[in-house]
Motif scaffolding. Structure first.
Motif, PDB file in Angstrom:
ATOM      1  N   ASP A 299      12.429 -25.049  24.937  1.00  0.00           N
ATOM      2  CA  ASP A 299      13.016 -25.730  26.131  1.00  0.00           C
ATOM      3  C   ASP A 299      14.376 -26.728  25.831  1.00  0.00           C
ATOM      4  O   ASP A 299      14.480 -27.502  26.519  1.00  0.00           O
ATOM      5  N   THR A 300      14.898 -26.408  24.563  1.00  0.00           N
ATOM      6  CA  THR A 300      15.885 -27.280  24.254  1.00  0.00           C
ATOM      7  C   THR A 300      17.186 -26.391  24.304  1.00  0.00           C
ATOM      8  O   THR A 300      16.988 -25.251  23.708  1.00  0.00           O
TER       9      THR A 300
ATOM     10  N   LYS B 163      16.737 -28.821  30.455  1.00  0.00           N
ATOM     11  CA  LYS B 163      16.481 -28.526  29.196  1.00  0.00           C
ATOM     12  C   LYS B 163      17.243 -29.833  28.627  1.00  0.00           C
ATOM     13  O   LYS B 163      18.314 -30.315  28.623  1.00  0.00           O
TER      14      LYS B 163
END
Length: 194
Positions: free
Chosen positions: A100-101, A3
């Motif tokens: 996805d962070t 990530k």
């Protein structure tokens, strides 16, 4: 795939100064962040509207502050919606846009100690990790210490309030802000009347 790790540094940035740059850089280095996004508050709920410079001026100053730093980016999400800017709403929106962070919210020691007063704080600490900037030798007091990564940053005794006063009274501001920010303030006479 790992990530991406993004730090968010929110504030009124009225004006932004070298203390903001140092805080962002130290958080990025100490917490292994890929980027730090500077997020000017559009309508900060804790500040009187008439006491804050217009949003377009604060955005332009923040842009000029970070313009030459690849690791830093300007985030205008709070200007894209109406009403008061609550961090919990902003972070929910960011998590939805960037699933996805991993997000980290960078705050100073005074904000750490006031964290319990933030809107829907129990919800917020579940969706973002806080990075709290400590003054050397000073320990935080907060019921949310287990949700905060504490980092130490060299003490830079500069505040936006102090800088507005210095500009108003035409005192030295060199090295407190970048030349690009100082030029913008002086050309637009931002703090002459306030």
């Amino acid at each position: 795939m790992d990530k991406q790790r993004i730090g968010i540094l929110g504030g009124t940035f009225d004006p932004p100064h070298i203390g903001h740059l140092i805080m962002a850089q130290e958080a990025a280095e100490q917490c292994n962040l890929d980027k730090v996004w500077f997020m000017p508050n559009a309508s900060p709920p804790h500040k009187q509207e008439n006491g804050v410079s217009p949003g377009n001026d604060r955005v332009e100053m923040a842009k000029r502050l970070i313009d030459k730093v690849d690791r830093f980016k300007l985030l205008l999400i709070e200007f894209e919606r109406e009403g008061p800017s609550y961090t919990v709403d902003t972070m929910k929106e960011l998590k939805g846009k960037h699933p996805d962070t991993e997000f980290f919210f960078i705050i100073g020691g005074d904000s750490v100690e006031a964290l319990h007063t933030w809107d829907r704080i129990d919800e917020l600490v579940e969706i973002v990790t806080f990075i709290g900037v400590k003054r050397p030798g000073h320990e935080f007091e907060s019921p949310y210490l287990d949700k905060i990564i504490a980092i130490e940053v060299p003490l830079i005794g500069i505040s936006s309030t102090m800088l507005r006063e210095r500009f108003r009274h035409e005192k030295n501001t060199k090295y407190y802000v970048t030349e690009e920010v100082r030029e913008y303030i002086e050309v637009n006479r931002l703090y002459d009347k306030r």
